[in-house]
Structure formats: C-alpha cells, structure tokens
Write a protein that holds these residues in place. Structure first.
Motif, PDB file in Angstrom:
ATOM      1  N   VAL A 130       0.847  -1.192   0.000  1.00 60.38           N
ATOM      2  CA  VAL A 130       0.000   0.000   0.000  1.00 60.38           C
ATOM      3  C   VAL A 130       0.884   1.244   0.000  1.00 60.38           C
ATOM      4  O   VAL A 130       1.925   1.280   0.656  1.00 60.38           O
ATOM      5  N   THR A 131       0.458   2.284  -0.747  1.00 62.56           N
ATOM      6  CA  THR A 131       1.224   3.542  -0.740  1.00 62.56           C
ATOM      7  C   THR A 131       0.440   4.680  -0.086  1.00 62.56           C
ATOM      8  O   THR A 131       0.947   5.796  -0.002  1.00 62.56           O
ATOM      9  N   THR A 132      -0.769   4.420   0.384  1.00 67.49           N
ATOM     10  CA  THR A 132      -1.553   5.459   1.038  1.00 67.49           C
ATOM     11  C   THR A 132      -0.850   5.902   2.322  1.00 67.49           C
ATOM     12  O   THR A 132      -0.514   5.054   3.163  1.00 67.49           O
ATOM     13  N   PRO A 133      -0.588   7.186   2.486  1.00 67.49           N
ATOM     14  CA  PRO A 133       0.095   7.648   3.709  1.00 67.49           C
ATOM     15  C   PRO A 133      -0.603   7.140   4.972  1.00 67.49           C
ATOM     16  O   PRO A 133      -1.834   7.139   5.069  1.00 67.49           O
ATOM     17  N   GLY A 134       0.219   6.680   5.909  1.00 60.75           N
ATOM     18  CA  GLY A 134      -0.306   6.148   7.162  1.00 60.75           C
ATOM     19  C   GLY A 134      -0.590   4.667   7.122  1.00 60.75           C
ATOM     20  O   GLY A 134      -0.906   4.061   8.153  1.00 60.75           O
ATOM     21  N   HIS A 135      -0.521   4.062   5.903  1.00 58.50           N
ATOM     22  CA  HIS A 135      -0.821   2.626   5.777  1.00 58.50           C
ATOM     23  C   HIS A 135       0.246   1.905   4.962  1.00 58.50           C
ATOM     24  O   HIS A 135       0.000   0.822   4.431  1.00 58.50           O
ATOM     25  N   THR A 136       1.425   2.455   4.863  1.00 58.52           N
ATOM     26  CA  THR A 136       2.433   1.927   3.956  1.00 58.52           C
ATOM     27  C   THR A 136       3.106   0.649   4.461  1.00 58.52           C
ATOM     28  O   THR A 136       3.959   0.094   3.770  1.00 58.52           O
ATOM     29  N   ASP A 137       2.693   0.154   5.644  1.00 53.12           N
ATOM     30  CA  ASP A 137       3.224  -1.122   6.124  1.00 53.12           C
ATOM     31  C   ASP A 137       2.304  -2.281   5.752  1.00 53.12           C
ATOM     32  O   ASP A 137       2.555  -3.425   6.131  1.00 53.12           O
ATOM     33  N   ARG A 138       1.254  -1.991   4.981  1.00 55.83           N
ATOM     34  CA  ARG A 138       0.272  -3.016   4.648  1.00 55.83           C
ATOM     35  C   ARG A 138       0.512  -3.553   3.233  1.00 55.83           C
ATOM     36  O   ARG A 138       0.962  -2.836   2.336  1.00 55.83           O
ATOM     37  N   TYR A 139       0.162  -4.819   3.036  1.00 52.21           N
ATOM     38  CA  TYR A 139       0.373  -5.516   1.762  1.00 52.21           C
ATOM     39  C   TYR A 139      -0.912  -6.250   1.357  1.00 52.21           C
ATOM     40  O   TYR A 139      -1.746  -6.592   2.204  1.00 52.21           O
ATOM     41  N   ILE A 140      -1.030  -6.500   0.053  1.00 54.61           N
ATOM     42  CA  ILE A 140      -2.143  -7.317  -0.426  1.00 54.61           C
ATOM     43  C   ILE A 140      -1.948  -8.750   0.030  1.00 54.61           C
ATOM     44  O   ILE A 140      -0.874  -9.335  -0.166  1.00 54.61           O
ATOM     45  N   ARG A 141      -2.992  -9.340   0.663  1.00 58.41           N
ATOM     46  CA  ARG A 141      -2.952 -10.744   1.061  1.00 58.41           C
ATOM     47  C   ARG A 141      -4.333 -11.338   0.842  1.00 58.41           C
ATOM     48  O   ARG A 141      -5.329 -10.635   0.693  1.00 58.41           O
ATOM     49  N   HIS A 142      -4.410 -12.653   0.788  1.00 59.47           N
ATOM     50  CA  HIS A 142      -5.696 -13.340   0.729  1.00 59.47           C
ATOM     51  C   HIS A 142      -5.953 -14.022   2.064  1.00 59.47           C
ATOM     52  O   HIS A 142      -5.037 -14.442   2.771  1.00 59.47           O
ATOM     53  N   HIS A 143      -7.224 -14.126   2.406  1.00 63.46           N
ATOM     54  CA  HIS A 143      -7.621 -14.786   3.649  1.00 63.46           C
ATOM     55  C   HIS A 143      -9.013 -15.372   3.431  1.00 63.46           C
ATOM     56  O   HIS A 143      -9.953 -14.648   3.094  1.00 63.46           O
ATOM     57  N   ASP A 144      -9.119 -16.688   3.576  1.00 64.30           N
ATOM     58  CA  ASP A 144     -10.385 -17.379   3.329  1.00 64.30           C
ATOM     59  C   ASP A 144     -10.948 -17.036   1.945  1.00 64.30           C
ATOM     60  O   ASP A 144     -12.148 -16.861   1.763  1.00 64.30           O
ATOM     61  N   GLY A 145     -10.044 -16.921   0.988  1.00 64.75           N
ATOM     62  CA  GLY A 145     -10.437 -16.709  -0.396  1.00 64.75           C
ATOM     63  C   GLY A 145     -10.702 -15.273  -0.783  1.00 64.75           C
ATOM     64  O   GLY A 145     -10.925 -14.987  -1.961  1.00 64.75           O
ATOM     65  N   LEU A 146     -10.694 -14.341   0.182  1.00 62.13           N
ATOM     66  CA  LEU A 146     -10.953 -12.936  -0.121  1.00 62.13           C
ATOM     67  C   LEU A 146      -9.668 -12.123  -0.018  1.00 62.13           C
ATOM     68  O   LEU A 146      -8.720 -12.512   0.676  1.00 62.13           O
ATOM     69  N   GLY A 147      -9.668 -10.974  -0.709  1.00 63.19           N
ATOM     70  CA  GLY A 147      -8.505 -10.120  -0.713  1.00 63.19           C
ATOM     71  C   GLY A 147      -8.600  -9.024   0.331  1.00 63.19           C
ATOM     72  O   GLY A 147      -9.647  -8.382   0.486  1.00 63.19           O
ATOM     73  N   TYR A 148      -7.511  -8.807   1.040  1.00 63.62           N
ATOM     74  CA  TYR A 148      -7.424  -7.784   2.079  1.00 63.62           C
ATOM     75  C   TYR A 148      -6.060  -7.120   1.990  1.00 63.62           C
ATOM     76  O   TYR A 148      -5.178  -7.525   1.219  1.00 63.62           O
ATOM     77  N   THR A 149      -5.859  -6.098   2.816  1.00 59.68           N
ATOM     78  CA  THR A 149      -4.512  -5.621   3.105  1.00 59.68           C
ATOM     79  C   THR A 149      -4.242  -5.832   4.585  1.00 59.68           C
ATOM     80  O   THR A 149      -5.167  -5.762   5.414  1.00 59.68           O
TER      81      THR A 149
END
Length: 771
Positions: free
Chosen positions: A628-647
């Motif tokens: 993620v490049t949104t300021p304040g959230h740059t430690d987050r990454y795209i991941r899947h969990h139970d088949g759905l996409g999250y950060t």
C-alpha cells in the motif's frame, strides 16, 4: 444519336444544383410529403422539385450535368407484373417509398415491384456528346428503359453506383425513362445491413434492426461525355517516395489514350505527370502537406485526355496520407503518416426518421460528421451501410478517419453460392467507388458473424484488391458466434458497456469495434415514446456525461497505454428508431451530452497517444509482494484470507502463513499478454480476480470471463503502479477499510469513494515476503 436540341435541363457547375425538367403532366391530387414520425431541422427544407441538388460525385466532376431528382410517377405492382399502364401516385426521388419524405410512406415487401416514370429533355448544348444516365444507388434489382427500350443490363446491388450510356435510345425532344426495382430485403440473399421489412410507422421492438429502404435512394442524374471519356480516378498516396500514384480508368474508346494528371492548390500547379489510360502514373509531390484529422488538407486534381483537341477533362481532389500497422514501443498499432494516433470514434448507422436511408439535405448529411468533430472524435465507423459519395466528400473535407463496413447479408442465414458471388461483386464495386477517399482508412468485411463465411479468404481478397488500406476481417470476433479469420490488420472485439480491452497480438493491432451504448431518453424526441433500448440507461444528462467521460478516461489512462488498445468505436452518434443510446436524439434536435466535456476527454485521449511511451513491465515468473502507498498505511500488503482479498501489515516478525498469503507470482496476463495475472504463492493455480466487484483469490474455470477478471493492466502511478481490470479499464484494484475491491472513482458504490482514491489504488512492487 441524332442531335437533341431541347433545353429544359439546365447545365450546372461543380457542387451546384442541376435543374430538372418539368414533371409529367397528369390529373392527380397535389403531391405532399407524409408526416415524419420525427421531424429533423431539415425536414421542411427539402424542395419538392429539386431535392438534393448538389453535384453527386465530387471526386470525378464535369461542368455539365442535369439532376433528375424530384417528382416521378410511381406505382407498385405484384413482383412478376409487367410495366403498368397507369401510375396512380407520385414519389419524390430519391427518397424511398417507406419514407415520409417520399410522399408514399408505405411498407414494401418481397411480393412488390416498384415502378418509376418521368420525362426529360436534353440541353441543346450537349449536342454531339454521349449522354450518361447515373444512379447513385438503388436497392436492389434495377431495370431501366428509355423510350420503351431497355438500357443495358439489369443492375443488382443496393449500395453501389451504376450508369448507362443512353445515347442510342434518345429521341429529339421529350424522352421517357421508366425504372423498375425489386427489393426482397431479408427474404433474398443480398446485402441488407440493418434493413428489415416492418411497419413504416413507429412500433415497439426491433431494437437493433430498422425500417427497410427499397428502390431509388440516391441522386439520379444525366451527364454529357465524349465517346472516349474518363470513368474513374484511382489515387493512392505513396509517402515513402513522395508521389501520388494515379490510374485513370476510361471507357472502351479511351483505353490506352494519352492522359495528363495535374495536382494543384489554390489555382497554382504543384506537379503533373503524363501517361496512358489504364496504367499507373506517378505525380511527384516532394514535401507534400499531409492530410490528417487535425489538418485535412486536400489538393485539387485534374485529369485530361490529351490525344486530341477537346479531350475529356475531369476534376477531383486528393489527400496525401499513409496508413499502416507497425510496432510502437513493442505494441502493434495503426500509424497514420507514420505516427500512432489513437482512433476514437462512434458507430454511425446513417438512418433518418424522415428519409430513412437518405439524409433530407446535404447540410443534414454533413451535420452528423461535423458533430463528430465538435465532440472531439477523429474517427467514424460507417456501420453496415454505404453512404453517397458526398458523405465521403464531407469526411475528407472535415477530417475524419473512416472505417467502412461492407453491408452484411441476413444474420439468420448461411449464404448460398449465388448470394456469396453477388456479395463479393458488390463489395468490389463499393471499394472501386470509394478507393480514392483519403478519409477512408479501413475496410470492415463482416460484423458479429452476420452472414459470415470464408472470413480469411475475404480478408485476403480485400487486401489484395486495395492494399493501400487496413482490413478488419471481422468486427466483434467475441460476439454472437462470430468466427475470426485470424488475418487482416486488426483484431476487433465488442464490449458493452465496456470499454474492455481487446487482447494484444504479435501481428495485428488491437481495436474495440463497439462499446458504450449508454442510453438516455429525451421526452418529445423519441421515435416510439417509451420504447427506447440501450445497454445501460442513465437517469439524467449529468449521469450520462459522467459515465461517458469515465469510459473515455479509462481508455486514456489504462486500456491504451497498458492494455495495448489502439482504437475504440462508441455506440453511437444518434438514437436510431428504438435504439435510444445515441449522443444525439434521432431527430438531431438535441445533443444529449456536454459537448465541451466530451470534446476535452477525446482530445486528451488523442494527445496522450502521441507520447504514449512503453508499457509498464513487471518481473514475469517472479514472486513479488504489493505494498500500500496510502500515507499512514504503507506497512500493509495485499494478502488473501479465506479466499478474499485484504490488506494487512506485514513485517519480519509476521507468521510464515501471512508472508505466503502476501506473496504473488507474476504471470503473463491470462486474457492479455501485455498485462499480468497474480498467482497465489501458497495456492498455485488460483489467481487474484474480481467478481461482483469484490477482489478475491480464486481457482480458474477456463472461461473467458475468469481470464479477463484475473488480468490486471498496470500504469505508472505516483510512487508505484495502478492496476486496472483488463475488462474494465478505468476501474482499479483498491483497498478500503482493509478490503480489496474493483472501484471506479466517484461511482455509485461505497468502495468508489473518491477520497484518497488515487493513493488507495497505487501499489508499490516489492521483494516477496515468501521467496
């Protein structure tokens, strides 16, 4: 022919009216037009006796001619009947009997035969010359008699011009012409385009096919010529050696005659060349001013037979331009004058509520093309209809790139051998008639599989017959059972509402032959009130503007640079009968969209294509993580969990499962090899895809829909890349409240929230957490 000395038909000059002779004397009710279902601004401006008075053939002009448009006697008999002895009606030629402007406005069926009759005289000034009788077009099987004797062979074809030398059939003084036309429309096997036999007054249904146009529907006219005379100029610009190649075609008596071709501008000769009729000659034009939509410059051309005094002389015009397909930064694209310019246009059906196939006036014919320019488009696709030569003249003059469809045979039939022979013969005649138009850059052979056959062979035939233009073997290869011939210069898909993306190929350029179809009904301007159809209705003009501009912006931002798209044709310039998806109403009285906004979006798209640069490249067959490049959230990454996409925040202390869930293998795009697909690190064979807007990790089912949903096209963003859906350019992979969605800025869903939209749709490609 003995000398003909009566002068009721006045000679005309180029692009001015020719005066018709007096209508036949008769005891009949005064002629009046019928009320049109919708009147256009030109409906009441059509002269009774001299409709469409302009010179009908601008690329082969002579100063003397006479227009036979106007009131003719008219009768309808059974199909197999002979010439009638009485004519109970009058019709205004060249408007078809189904139309209000004809004064008939009646359905014509396969059981009917049409009969036209009028008298004329030949001017004394034409004495000693041959007299040619020309028909711009008549649909479909036309037989002509002069003074009771048949003039030449029966003509079959609804879209090509044809002529007869009637000199031996003429009398001194008054002459009578009788024309018989038989038009079976869809019950025959010929080219019909969108025509279908149906009621001529508004009715529900029949959303994408329209009222038929039977009989004479283009200008009928007389012209004097020498015995040895010019019949056509085939002009092909050759920018590679700065020449205009010209082949002068002529009558049998002119074969092999000496000819001079002169190119000029503003009355000043630029260059000339000499040769013989039937052989190609080269006119040198070094440093020529090139024709383009931004500068549609036309040179004047004259050709004259020089072997004897008073040899035939004709006027014409040309534009110097080239069209080809070449590699541009590794992507196959069409290039105009050697440069890629994105072709943004509309589907133009060419139908009118008052004249059906025939525009009420020349100003009306020009109007639709001018509106393309006003709205910022540079391209027009003339959809399975062929217009009069003056339409091409206005496209040449105004500067629009023309895709010309060959009208299709009936979509519900497999054509037999006779139908195929006729269709191909008419196609070649259409090519011959318009092959010198600089605006015309592409032939479209077939559409969505309608009457399809021998796609590859036909594309090769057309390319060999006219190698100076691009060929589209099938528009809409992904639609309706269409089969792609696999050849030609472009691969063409349809996507409603789209715009979508046509997968790139190593040889052909990728184009979108149809998209859009956004609808908005305007009360008081509907052909059948309440019966309008569109692919996506818009509740208001502002919604229509936002949606349309969003589609154009999606092409500019993603489909063109990332998906490799090179052209897109929006459906459509006007409403047509029960299709309410035009940028204008069917009566041309209301422009539904904000012209300045649409023009700005189109101009931005065209400008971006001039400096497009290479597409974004990702490391194929390597693992990456997307941050993620949104300021304040740059430690987050795209991941899947139970088949759905999250950060989710990921660091060196995260679990191995989270690190694997946040790691993706970059694969070539499943639906477009210029784009990419992201395969799960710990679930091989499952990809990041969107479905019902939610982005998820899901196994493939081998469908085209899955492949498209799992393909993402990257463009450069501030500090990273933005990933747009291959099948929805302008809709991006976005995180919001830690969830992944397919989002469109300012759309109607919660995940389309425009706040921080750009930041939330920009991703940094990082080293994988789980190599």
């Amino acid at each position: 022919m003995t000398a003909v000395v009566v002068t009721a038909l006045a000679a005309t000059t180029l692009l001015t009216a020719g005066a018709a002779g007096a209508s036949p004397a008769r005891a009949a009710e005064p002629w009046t037009p019928k009320p049109a279902p919708l009147s256009t601004p030109w409906t009441d401006r059509v002269p009774v006796d001299h409709p469409l008075p302009e010179y009908p053939r601008p690329q082969l002009t002579r100063p003397d001619w006479a227009n036979l448009n106007g009131l003719w006697d008219f009768a309808v008999t059974s199909r197999d009947a002979g010439q009638p002895t009485t004519y109970g009606e009058r019709i205004r030629v060249p408007f078809v009997p189904e139309s209000a402007l004809s004064g008939i406005q009646r359905k014509i069926t396969a059981n009917d035969r049409l009969w036209y009759k009028r008298t004329f005289t030949v001017p004394a000034g034409w004495d000693g010359r041959r007299v040619q009788l020309h028909f711009g077009a008549s649909d479909w099987e036309t037989t002509v008699w002069i003074n009771g004797r048949q003039a030449g062979a029966v003509h079959r074809g609804g879209y090509d011009a044809f002529s007869y030398d009637i000199t031996p059939l003429l009398n001194r003084g008054t002459n009578t012409v009788v024309v018989s036309v038989y038009d079976p429309t869809e019950t025959g096997g010929q080219a019909i385009g969108k025509q279908r036999v149906q009621d001529v007054t508004p009715h529900a249904g029949h959303s994408i096919v329209y009222t038929a146009s039977s009989g004479i529907w283009q200008t009928v006219w007389l012209e004097p010529t020498p015995t040895a005379h010019i019949t056509r100029l085939d002009m092909v610009p050759h920018l590679e050696d700065d020449t205009l190649r010209v082949t002068v075609r002529g009558s049998t008596a002119a074969t092999g005659a000496a000819v001079r071709v002169t190119v000029s501008t503003g009355g000043t000769t630029v260059a000339s060349a000499t040769g013989t009729v039937g052989t190609e000659l080269s006119v040198p034009l070094p440093g020529a001013r090139l024709w383009s939509p931004d500068d549609p410059f036309l040179y004047d051309v004259t050709a004259q037979l020089t072997g004897r005094a008073g040899g035939d002389r004709v006027g014409s015009y040309t534009g110097m331009r080239s069209i080809a397909v070449k590699d541009v930064d590794g992507v196959r694209r069409p290039v105009l004058n050697g440069r890629f310019v994105f072709q943004t246009g509309t589907l133009d059906q060419g139908y009118w509520p008052d004249g059906i196939h025939t525009a009420p006036t020349d100003a009306a014919l020009k109007y639709d093309l001018q509106k393309h320019k006003d709205l910022g488009f540079n391209t027009v696709r003339k959809h399975i209809k062929v217009e009069p030569q003056r339409w091409f003249y206005w496209a040449d003059r105004l500067g629009l790139l023309v895709w010309q469809d060959m009208p299709s045979m009936d979509s519900g039939k497999t054509p037999d051998s006779a139908a195929r022979t006729q269709w191909e013969s008419e196609y070649r005649a259409v090519i011959d008639q318009h092959r010198s138009s600089p605006a015309l850059i592409q032939w479209v052979d077939q559409n969505e599989g309608w009457g399809q056959y021998d796609q590859a062979r036909i594309a090769d035939m057309v390319k060999a017959y006219d190698p100076s233009r691009l060929v589209d073997n099938m528009s809409g290869v992904n639609c309706c059972g269409a089969q792609d011939g696999g050849n030609g210069d472009v691969v063409d898909t349809h996507n409603y509402v789209g715009p979508g993306n046509t997968p790139t190929e190593p040889v052909r350029a990728s184009v979108l032959g149809e998209y859009g179809g956004l609808g908005h009904r305007v009360t008081g301007h509907e052909w059948y009130p309440g019966g309008g159809f569109s692919y996506e209705d818009q509740p208001s003009p502002s919604a229509l503007n936002d949606r349309l501009v969003g589609l154009l912006d999606g092409i500019r931002e993603n489909a063109m640079p990332a998906g490799g798209l090179s052209a897109a044709v929006y459906t459509q310039i006007t409403d047509v009968e029960n299709e309410a998806n035009g940028l204008m109403t069917y009566d041309r009285r209301i422009v539904k969209v904000d012209e300045s906004r649409v023009r700005a979006a189109n101009r931005a798209l065209i400008a971006a294509s001039r400096d497009i640069g290479p597409p974004v490249r990702l490391p194929v067959e390597q693992y990456v993580s997307l941050r993620v490049t949104t300021p304040g959230h740059t430690d987050r990454y795209i991941r899947h969990h139970d088949g759905l996409g999250y950060t989710e925040a990921v660091d060196s202390g995260s679990s191995e499962l989270l690190k694997q869930d946040a790691t993706w293998k970059v694969r070539p795009g499943l639906a477009n090899k210029l784009c990419y697909s992201f395969e799960s690190r710990n679930h091989p064979g499952e990809y990041l895809r969107h479905r019902d807007f939610r982005v998820r990790r899901e196994a493939g089912d081998a469908s085209a829909l899955y492949r498209a949903d799992a393909t993402w096209c990257p463009v450069r963003g501030d500090g990273g890349i933005r990933l747009s859906a291959a099948n929805f350019p302008g809709q991006y992979l976005r995180h919001i409240d830690a969830e992944l969605w397919l989002a469109r800025s300012g759309g109607t869903h919660a995940w389309d929230d425009p706040r921080t939209f750009t930041e939330d749709t920009t991703w940094s490609v990082e080293a994988p957490w789980a190599p």
